[in-house]
Design an enzyme around this catalytic site. Structure first.
Site, PDB file in Angstrom:
ATOM      1  N   TYR A 330     -22.020  50.092  31.421  1.00 11.34           N
ATOM      2  CA  TYR A 330     -21.767  49.294  32.630  1.00 11.34           C
ATOM      3  C   TYR A 330     -21.194  50.178  33.742  1.00 11.34           C
ATOM      4  CZ  TYR A 330     -22.400  44.740  30.277  1.00 11.34           C
ATOM      5  OH  TYR A 330     -22.914  43.639  29.627  1.00 11.34           O
ATOM      6  N   PHE A 333     -23.874  52.319  35.511  1.00  9.84           N
ATOM      7  CA  PHE A 333     -24.746  51.556  36.403  1.00  9.84           C
ATOM      8  C   PHE A 333     -23.999  51.060  37.642  1.00  9.84           C
ATOM      9  CE2 PHE A 333     -27.415  50.434  32.463  1.00  9.84           C
ATOM     10  CZ  PHE A 333     -28.208  51.553  32.663  1.00  9.84           C
ATOM     11  N   LYS A 339     -27.994  50.860  44.944  1.00 12.33           N
ATOM     12  CA  LYS A 339     -28.678  49.698  44.372  1.00 12.33           C
ATOM     13  C   LYS A 339     -28.041  48.399  44.854  1.00 12.33           C
ATOM     14  CE  LYS A 339     -27.874  48.910  40.028  1.00 12.33           C
ATOM     15  NZ  LYS A 339     -27.922  48.966  38.550  1.00 12.33           N
ATOM     16  N   TYR A 340     -26.718  48.331  44.827  1.00 10.37           N
ATOM     17  CA  TYR A 340     -26.037  47.081  45.183  1.00 10.37           C
ATOM     18  C   TYR A 340     -26.038  46.841  46.691  1.00 10.37           C
ATOM     19  CZ  TYR A 340     -24.928  47.098  40.302  1.00 10.37           C
ATOM     20  OH  TYR A 340     -25.049  47.106  38.935  1.00 10.37           O
ATOM     21  N   GLU A 398     -23.609  35.243  31.749  1.00 11.98           N
ATOM     22  CA  GLU A 398     -23.602  36.499  31.000  1.00 11.98           C
ATOM     23  C   GLU A 398     -23.478  36.212  29.509  1.00 11.98           C
ATOM     24  OE1 GLU A 398     -23.904  39.914  29.469  1.00 11.98           O
ATOM     25  OE2 GLU A 398     -24.164  39.753  31.644  1.00 11.98           O
ATOM     26  N   MET A 427     -28.914  33.210  29.206  1.00  9.35           N
ATOM     27  CA  MET A 427     -29.544  32.455  30.300  1.00  9.35           C
ATOM     28  C   MET A 427     -30.715  31.609  29.824  1.00  9.35           C
ATOM     29  SD  MET A 427     -31.671  35.492  32.260  1.00  9.35           S
ATOM     30  CE  MET A 427     -30.448  36.757  32.023  1.00  9.35           C
ATOM     31  N   GLU A 442     -30.559  41.575  37.725  1.00 13.64           N
ATOM     32  CA  GLU A 442     -30.864  43.020  37.667  1.00 13.64           C
ATOM     33  C   GLU A 442     -31.284  43.347  36.242  1.00 13.64           C
ATOM     34  OE1 GLU A 442     -27.737  45.837  38.220  1.00 13.64           O
ATOM     35  OE2 GLU A 442     -26.140  44.395  37.862  1.00 13.64           O
ATOM     36  N   GLU A 451     -37.662  45.914  30.065  1.00 13.12           N
ATOM     37  CA  GLU A 451     -36.430  45.346  29.500  1.00 13.12           C
ATOM     38  C   GLU A 451     -36.475  43.820  29.539  1.00 13.12           C
ATOM     39  OE1 GLU A 451     -32.910  47.196  31.067  1.00 13.12           O
ATOM     40  OE2 GLU A 451     -33.597  49.213  30.573  1.00 13.12           O
TER      41      GLU A 451
END
EC number: 2.1.1.319
Length: 642
Positions: A330, A333, A339-340, A398, A427, A442, A451
């Protein structure tokens, strides 16, 4: 000493420069003159007197003749032999000669010299260039030798461009390109990882695309002739822009440089003024120029320094549904701010489209982050709401209970309790209390869908209003054929089928990209079709540039490009890659048997995305110019669990 320090490089990343010498009975003087005085790091020196022929010795009727080597193993320390001498196998040998005496002498001498080099603990030996149209017997003998080697590396000398008088260039079409010579030899030696290539660099260079092929091969040294140097205004040696670019490319791919030939720039005084009575090495000016080229290369960026250890290192892709990510993953990333920023831009545009300015104070947008991790997308979404002055209600979904702990602490620390609701659930199985205006995720892998983003979002889109927005809204995978000798040998080292049928995440470096990438599979979200089918099949054809020459395809590099929302995109496909983003390395699909491709014959490849009740997997094969076996049938070696 090494060529010098380069900004951002570790000391272990320094490059070295050697010098090719003639045979000498006095190895101690040879090293003193070329290393202590000349400044070179090592000598490329013959180990045996070039006049030696086994048949002549046998003809004298002497039973026990001592091999006429350049010196006893005792004249240098073991570390000096290992660090400062690369053995040069006698250049006269011709194992494919029609003269049987010469052929037998050549085989005997080759084995004797390699045995002596092994005894000296040398790191490498240079094999002479094959002389005829065929190199089958030469390669057979070398392959026999390779089976018994443990640490000694063999470098096959190959010219970048063959000279007019080169005995190789008979009418054989296959030998018109010196790469063909290397490829033929390497195939006969079964891609042995202890066999590499040393390229002779002369004044003439082939096309850029032809040169590019070598960046994916195991080039250990560039043997740079003094004839390749030009003369600058001050009379000193220099290289053309193309030669400079080539040498810089070799440095970047960890190849060494060896200076060879006679000095053609007579600038040196016969004696070294700094040491009275000491003869100065006339090739030192060429070494100084090579060192200058190395030191003027651009410094590595912070990102490149971080990625150095990952270059050409095979990693298994993540299994995000089957496995819970660890804190360190985590953390890696989350450091990718680019990216964010892109995600925040996409959410901002979606919020503005969703809620007009005049209703910004009245309407609350429901946004669901599916796969919230430790909260970076939650933070980006709330920042987007603040920037656009929109009201937001966030559900953070999550499945990893460990990440949920961090999420709760984040929400409490930031004071988001009234805005963010944390859902500790997969989810695919959660029943949402209300529908979302915006669904953010993401879940993308290096190949886009590898993935299981399609499967996850298919399960989650029931939360979305009929006119809701998915971020990302679509993503496409891409592949391109590559030469990747190192990656192929690393896979081959496992000695099983399964590793050749596995896709790897890898920071590609020592590869040659042989043709532009092409799109493979595209997924769009939301997908409200009544029969959702995430299986895919694509046939693609790649053609090499006409001036490239032939090349060996070891596998395929895979990338993705995604549309987050409207004109906001994110991806790693080389021509459109998001700058300064490091969350994803490319993916590599190896071939069990590399395929040789020619410019006039297209490479035809087939890719499948297959879905089962508990897993998703890829299958791939080549049908032209030569068929390959089907890879990963039924996901027998590599799959992603649902």
């Amino acid at each position: 000493m090494p060529l010098g320090e380069r900004g951002g490089w570790e000391r272990t990343e320094s490059r070295y420069c050697g010098v090719e010498t003639d045979f000498s009975n006095d190895v101690t003087h040879l090293l003193n003159f070329n290393i202590s005085t000349g400044g070179f790091d090592y000598v490329l020196a013959p180990l045996v007197d070039p006049s030696y022929r086994p048949s002549l010795v046998e003809g004298n009727g002497v039973d026990t003749q001592v091999l006429p080597v350049c010196g006893s193993d005792l004249v240098l320390s073991p570390s000096q032999w290992s660090s400062h001498v690369v053995g040069k196998i006698s250049s006269w040998i011709d194992l494919d000669s029609e003269d049987e005496v010469l052929r037998m002498d050549s085989e005997t001498t080759l084995k004797q010299e390699i045995a002596w080099a092994t005894h000296l603990s040398l790191q490498a030996c240079l094999l002479p260039t094959p002389k005829g149209k065929s190199c089958a017997n030469y390669a057979r003998c070398v392959n026999q030798i390779l089976q018994g080697l443990t640490t000694l590396q063999l470098w096959l000398r190959v010219p970048l461009v063959k000279s007019e008088g080169d005995s190789m260039d008979d009418t054989s079409e296959g030998l018109n390109d010196s790469w063909e010579l290397w490829n033929s030899f390497r195939l006969l030696c079964e891609h042995d990882s202890k066999l590499s290539v040393a390229l002779d660099v002369l004044s003439t260079l082939p096309s850029e695309t032809s040169l590019g092929r070598w960046m994916g091969e195991s080039v250990r040294a560039a043997i740079l002739s003094t004839d390749a140097f030009l003369t600058n205004a001050r009379g000193y040696p220099c290289l053309s822009k193309r030669h400079q670019k080539l040498i810089a490319g070799f440095f970047d791919h960890a190849a060494q440089v060896v200076i060879c030939g006679k000095p053609v720039h007579n600038l040196q005084k016969p004696l070294d003024s700094s040491s009275e009575g000491t003869e100065k090495n006339p090739l030192r000016i060429y070494l100084d120029y090579v060192a200058y080229l190395f030191q003027k290369m651009e410094s590595l960026s912070e990102q490149e320094r971080i990625e150095l250890g990952y270059r050409d290192f095979l990693q298994a892709p993540l299994q995000p549904l089957m496995d819970n990510l660890e804190a360190q993953t985590y953390e890696t990333f989350e450091r990718d701010s680019v990216k964010y920023i892109q995600y925040q831009r996409a959410v901002e545009k979606a919020l503005v489209d969703r809620v007009p300015d005049e209703k910004a104070s009245e309407l609350t947008t429901v946004l669901m982050v599916v796969g919230a991790g430790r909260g970076p997308l939650v933070r980006a979404s709330l920042q987007a709401a603040e920037e656009t002055d929109r009201k937001l209600k966030v559900y953070a979904v999550e499945k990893n209970p460990n990440a949920v702990v961090t999420l709760h602490n984040l929400v409490k620390m930031e004071g988001w309790e009234d805005v963010v609701t944390i859902i500790s659930c997969d989810m695919r199985f959660w029943n949402a209390p209300e529908q979302a205006d915006i669904l953010v995720s993401e879940l993308l892998g290096s190949f886009g869908d590898n993935e299981l983003s399609p499967e996850c979002l298919d399960g989650a889109q029931r939360f979305l209003k009929p006119d809701g927005i998915s971020i990302p809204s679509s993503y496409t995978s891409f592949i391109q054929p590559i030469t990747a000798s190192k990656l192929y040998n690393d896979v081959k080292a496992h000695k099983d089928l399964a590793h050749f049928e596995t896709a790897y995440v890898v920071k590609l470096h020592s590869v040659a990209k042989l043709a532009p990438s092409q799109s493979v599979f595209t997924f769009t979200h939301p997908n409200f079709s009544t029969k959702v089918n995430n299986q895919r099949y694509k046939k693609l054809q790649f053609s090499l540039p006409s001036d490239a020459g032939s090349a060996l395809v070891h596998g395929f590099a895979g990338y993705f490009d995604s549309v987050l929302y409207k004109d906001v995109h994110l991806g790693i496909e080389p021509t459109t890659a998001t700058p300064n983003m490091f969350s994803w390395f490319p993916i590599f699909f190896p071939l069990r048997k590399p395929v040789e491709v020619h410019p006039d014959t297209p490479l035809e490849v087939h890719f499948w995305r297959c879905c089962g009740s508990s897993k998703v997997w890829y299958e791939w094969s080549v049908s032209s110019p030569t068929p390959s076996p089907m890879h990963n049938t039924n996901g027998r070696s590599y799959w992603v669990g649902l």
